[in-house]
Design an enzyme around this catalytic site. Structure first.
Site, PDB file in Angstrom:
ATOM      1  N   ASP A 188       0.729  -1.075  -0.034  1.00  0.00           N
ATOM      2  CA  ASP A 188      -0.024   0.011   0.024  1.00  0.00           C
ATOM      3  C   ASP A 188       0.997   1.421  -0.073  1.00  0.00           C
ATOM      4  O   ASP A 188       2.038   1.495   0.602  1.00  0.00           O
ATOM      5  CB  ASP A 188      -0.931   0.040   1.254  1.00  0.00           C
ATOM      6  CG  ASP A 188      -1.866   1.167   1.544  1.00  0.00           C
ATOM      7  OD1 ASP A 188      -2.571   1.431   0.472  1.00  0.00           O
ATOM      8  OD2 ASP A 188      -1.537   2.195   2.355  1.00  0.00           O
TER       9      ASP A 188
ATOM     10  N   GLU B 220       1.767  -0.506  -5.016  1.00  0.00           N
ATOM     11  CA  GLU B 220       0.899   0.535  -5.360  1.00  0.00           C
ATOM     12  C   GLU B 220       1.259   1.819  -5.464  1.00  0.00           C
ATOM     13  O   GLU B 220       2.093   2.240  -4.505  1.00  0.00           O
ATOM     14  CB  GLU B 220      -0.309   0.954  -4.224  1.00  0.00           C
ATOM     15  CG  GLU B 220      -1.307   2.135  -4.593  1.00  0.00           C
ATOM     16  CD  GLU B 220      -2.137   2.307  -3.338  1.00  0.00           C
ATOM     17  OE1 GLU B 220      -3.328   2.634  -3.669  1.00  0.00           O
ATOM     18  OE2 GLU B 220      -1.997   2.388  -2.377  1.00  0.00           O
TER      19      GLU B 220
END
Length: 751
Positions: free
Chosen positions: A343, A379
Site C-alpha cells: 500500500d 501501489e
C-alpha cells in the site's frame, strides 16, 4: 519472578518449548518493564535485565503460549524534541505474533490531556488497550507447497476476508467473516471455478478499529490502519482467544494452497495506526518515537506525512527497515504466503524526500534470498510531492497500473482521443515498463479495486453517493471516470439495463484479454453493488459484503467471466511473457508480425487516425504463429490466432474482417452483445455490424503444423471448415511468407 538474561535476537516473544525469550528495541529507553497480564487483568511487572545494542531482553522459563503481555518504557518525554516515552502507557510489542483485544478510545490512551494538549497525561492505559500474546509457533504443514504460478499465468482476485464470506449461504454462521470461512470448501470452489490463481487479501495485519468511527456506528472495515506487522488481525478469527488466530490463518493458507491458489497480502508498511501528534500512544510512539517515525525537521513535535493518515515510518532508519524485512520474511517462511501488495509503496522509497528507486528499501528487498523470490506488487503512488510513480519501480516489481484503469474507463465511457492509449494498455503498457527492462507482467491491470466504484456501479452512477459514511458526501474520489448509461442508479429501463450488462462484459473481456496480469475485485463477477458508495472503508455491512443471492443476470455474468478466464488460460497469445516486437521504440517494423492494428474497414490504422477525437473503434490481430518465445520447458509456443473487434462508439459500427492473408475463415468465440453465436464461422472480408459499446472475438487455428499449446484447436473444433482451410493454407507453397505487407507496429500512446 525468575528472569534469565536471554538473547537479543530474535526480537519479539519467542517460545522454544520450555520458556519464552522477550526482546525489544529502544534506543531512547532508560528502563524497560515486561508486563505479564493475567486472565483477570492483573499485571505482573518485571524489568528486562539485559541490553545489547539498544535491544532489551530477558528469558522467562515458565512462560508458555497464550500468555498476554505488554511493555512499559521509561525514558525522556519531550515532544518538541520528538521524545514521547511514558511508562503509564502499556505498549504493544512491535514484533507481537498475535494481539488480543481492541482499543476503546479512552483518554488514558493519549499522552496529553484533551482539554490541555500541552499537558502530559499520566493516566494508566492498561485497561483500555490491546495486549500481545505469546504464540505456539508449531504447526503441521504436512506437504504444503506454494503453487508458484508464473506471473504471466496469474489471475488475481482482490478480496476482503469478511466481505467475501459474511453472506455466503454455505458457510456456517460461526465461520462467516473469518479465515476459516475463507477456507471453507464452498468459497474455495467458487474461486477455483472462476479460474483464480491468487487471492490478494486486503489488510490482515492487526489493525486498529478507530474509536471515532465506532462512536458513529461505523468501523474501520478496510483495515489500512496497522498496529501489528506480524499478527493476523484478531477480528477475522473464529478462534482468537490465546493467539489461536495464528493457527487459523495457517490452516486457511494450507487449504488455499491445496486448491492451487496463492495467497498475496495487502500490506501497509508506510504508516501505523498511532496517527499524528494528537493520536494515541499504543506502541511505536512510546517505545522510540524518533527512531520509528519521520518527524518534521524544524518541528519534531509533528510528523512528516506522505500517506494522508498522520504519520509515515522513517525509511532511512535501520530499525524500521529491519522491522519491515523481518515481517516480510516471517509471513513467507512461517505463514507460507506467496507475495505482497504494498500500500502507498512510493512512501517506502522515500529514504529522504524524493521517491528513489535506488533507496535502501529496494536494495534490501532485492538482495534478500526469501523476499525477492515471492510476488512483489506496488501501489505506485502516495500523497506526497512526486508521489505518482506508475512505471517508476525497479525490476522484480509489478505495479497496480493506474493508467490502465483510467484509460479503459475513459475508452468505454466514450472520452475522445483515447484509442491510442487504449491500444497501448491492451498490449501490455510497454511505454511504461519496457525501457527499464521489465516485461508485461510488470503491469497489474485492473479497472476496479476496493477503493472506488464496483463494476456494477461504474456503469450505473455518474456521481458518488457516500452519504452513509457520515461526511456529507465529501469523502471519496469525485472524478470516477464512470458513466451511468443514461440514468443515475437502479432503473427499470430495459435499454439502459441491457447497455449496462454489455458494458460489464466489455470491461471484463478487455481486462482478461489484455497483456499483463489481470486483477478482479471480489464480487465484480457477480455484479456486486455498493449503491453508488465509492469509499466503503467504514462500512462493515451488506453494502460492502458480497450478496450471494444470484438472479439470472448475476448468474449469466458469472458464467461469462468464467468463460473469458478460461479463454485466457487456454491461449498463451493473451498472456505473453514478452512485449510485442516491432514497436516504434525498437526502430521500425517487425518481421514477426505478432500484432497488427486495423481500422474498422480492415486496413492498417493510419498514424493520424489514432489521435482523432472520435476514433473509438479498432480491430487487433494477435498472431499465434508468431509468439516468438519459448515456454518454461524451452519448447516454442504456437497458438491459435485471434481477431478482436472493439466498438467503443455510441452508435453501431460496420467492421470489415481483414484480407485472407490474416485468415481465410474466422470462428466467433466471444460476443459481449450475444449477436453472433459462439462457433459461427465467418469468411475473410465479411462485413459485420457491431452494436454500440461491444466486443467480438474471433479465432482461427495455427498455420504451423507443430502447434503444441494446450489451447490450440479447442475453438477450431467448432468450425471444421475453418480448420480444413487453415490446413490447406499452411501446406500451400510459400505459406510461411504470407504476412501483411504494411505497418504492423503498435501505436504510440496518445498525448
Amino acid at each position: 519472578m525468575l528472569m534469565w538474561p536471554g538473547r537479543p535476537y530474535p526480537l519479539g516473544a519467542t517460545y522454544d518449548g520450555t520458556g519464552t525469550n522477550f526482546a525489544l528495541f529502544s534506543e531512547v529507553a532508560e528502563r524497560v518493564e515486561l508486563c505479564l497480564i493475567a486472565d483477570d487483568g492483573t499485571e505482573t511487572r518485571v524489568d528486562l535485565p539485559e541490553v545489547d545494542a539498544f535491544v532489551w531482553h530477558g528469558y522467562l522459563p515458565a512462560i508458555s503460549p497464550g500468555q498476554r503481555y505488554g511493555y512499559r518504557v521509561h525514558g525522556p518525554y519531550d515532544p518538541a524534541q520528538g521524545l514521547r516515552c511514558n511508562p503509564n502507557k502499556l505498549l504493544l510489542d512491535p514484533y507481537a505474533k498475535a494481539i488480543d483485544g481492541q482499543i476503546d478510545g479512552d483518554p488514558s490512551l493519549y499522552s496529553y490531556k484533551f482539554d490541555a494538549p500541552d499537558e502530559r497525561n499520566d493516566d494508566d492505559s492498561a485497561a483500555h488497550t490491546m495486549t500481545a500474546v505469546v504464540i505456539n509457533p508449531y504447526f503441521d504443514w504436512g506437504h504444503d507447497r506454494p503453487p508458484q504460478h508464473e506471473y504471466h499465468e496469474s489471475v488475481i482476485y482482490e478480496a476482503h476476508v469478511r466481505g467475501l464470506t459474511m453472506q455466503h449461504p454455505a458457510v456456517p454462521d460461526e465461520l462467516r467473516g473469518t479465515y476459516s470461512g475463507l477456507a471453507h470448501p464452498a468459497v474455495i470452489e467458487h474461486l477455483t471455478s472462476l479460474g483464480v490463481t491468487a487471492v490478494e487479501l486486503m489488510p490482515v495485519h492487526q489493525f486498529v478499529n478507530d474509536p471515532s468511527l465506532v462512536e458513529k456506528g461505523l468501523s474501520n472495515y478496510w483495515g489500512y490502519n496497522t498496529i501489528g506487522f506480524f499478527a493476523p488481525h484478531n477480528g477475522f478469527s473464529a478462534f482468537a482467544s490465546s493467539g489461536q488466530q495464528v493457527q487459523e490463518f495457517k490452516a486457511m493458507v494450507k487449504a488455499l494452497h491445496q486448491a492451487d491458489i496463492e495467497v498475496i497480502l495487502d500490506v501497509v508498511y508506510n504508516h501505523t495506526a498511532e496517527g499524528n501528534h494528537l493520536g494515541p500512544t499504543l506502541s511505536f510512539r512510546g517505545i522510540d518515537n524518533a527512531n520509528y517515525y519521520r518527524l518534521v525537521d524544524e518541528d519534531q513535535a509533528h510528523y512528516f506525512d506522505t500517506t494522508g493518515t498522520g504519520n509515515s515510518l522513517l525509511m532511512r532508519s535501520p530499525h524500521v527497515l529491519q522491522l519491515i524485512m523481518d515481517s516480510l520474511r516471517y509471513w513467507v517462511t512461517e505463514m507460507h504466503v506467496d507475495g505482497f501488495r504494498f500500500d502507498l509503496a512510493a512512501t517506502l522509497a522515500r529514504q529522504f524526500h524524493e521517491v528513489d528507486r535506488l533507496s535502501a528499501f529496494f536494495d534490501l528487498v532485492h538482495q534478500d534470498p526469501v523476499v525477492s523470490q515471492v510476488k512483489l506488487i506496488a501501489e505506485p503512488w502516495d500523497v506526497g510531492d512526486g508521489g505518482y510513480q506508475v512505471g517508476g519501480f525497479p525490476p522484480l516489481w509489478s505495479e497496480w497500473n493506474g493508467k490502465y484503469r483510467d484509460t479503459v474507463r475513459d475508452f468505454w465511457r466514450g472520452e475522445p482521443s483515447t484509442l491510442g492509449e487504449f491500444a497501448s494498455r491492451l498490449s501490455g503498457s510497454s511505454d511504461l515498463y519496457e525501457h527499464t527492462g521489465r516485461r508485461p507482467i510488470a503491469s497489474v491491470n485492473f479497472f476496479t479495486a476496493h477503493d472506488g466504484f464496483t463494476l456494477n456501479d461504474l456503469v450505473s452512477y455518474n456521481e458518488k453517493h457516500n452519504e452513509a459514511n457520515g461526511e456529507d458526501n465529501n469523502d471519496g474520489e469525485s472524478h470516477n471516470r464512470s458513466w451511468n448509461c443514461g440514468a443515475e442508479g437502479p432503473t427499470d429501463d430495459p435499454g439502459i439495463n441491457a447497455l449496462r450488462a454489455r458494458q460489464r462484459r466489455n470491461f471484463l473481456a478487455t481486462l482478461l484479454l489484455s497483456q499483463g496480469v489481470p486483477m478482479i475485485a471480489h464480487g465484480d463477477e457477480l455484479g456486486r453493488t455498493q449503491q453508488g458508495n465509492n469509499n466503503v472503508y467504514c462500512q462493515d455491512g451488506p453494502i460492502s459484503w458480497i450478496d450471494w443471492d444470484l438472479d439470472q443476470d448475476k448468474t449469466d455474468l458469472l458464467e461469462f467471466t468464467r468463460r473469458i478466464v478460461r479463454l485466457r488460460q487456454d491461449h498463451p497469445v493473451f498472456r505473453r511473457r514478452r512485449f510485442f516486437a516491432g514497436s516504434p521504440e525498437h526502430g521500425g517494423e517487425s518481421d514477426l508480425l505478432d500484432i497488427a492494428w486495423l481500422s474498422p474497414d480492415g486496413h492498417h490504422m493510419r498514424d493520424d487516425a489514432w489521435g482523432a477525437d472520435q476514433a473509438r473503434a479498432v480491430q487487433v490481430f494477435l498472431n499465434g504463429d508468431a509468439i516468438a518465445e519459448p515456454d518454461l520447458r524451452g519448447q516454442e509456443i504456437v497458438d491459435d490466432s485471434f481477431l478482436v473487434l472493439f466498438n467503443g462508439q455510441p452508435d453501431p459500427a460496420t467492421f470489415t474482417l481483414p484480407a485472407a492473408e490474416y485468415g481465410t475463415v474466422w470462428t466467433a468465440v466471444v460476443d459481449t452483445d450475444s449477436q453472433i453465436e459462439s462457433g459461427t464461422a465467418v469468411d475473410a472480408g465479411t462485413q459485420l455490424e457491431l452494436r454500440e459499446k461491444s466486443i467480438i472475438v474471433f479465432t482461427r487455428p495455427p498455420l504451423s503444423p507443430s502447434a503444441t499449446s494446450s489451447g490450440i484447436g479447442a475453438v477450431a473444433e467448432a468450425s471444421r471448415e475453418a480448420a480444413k482451410q487453415a490446413k490447406r493454407l499452411a501446406e500451400s507453397p510459400g505459406a510461411a511468407d504470407l504476412k501483411p505487407k504494411r505497418r504492423t507496429t503498435r501505436p504510440r500512446p496518445s498525448a
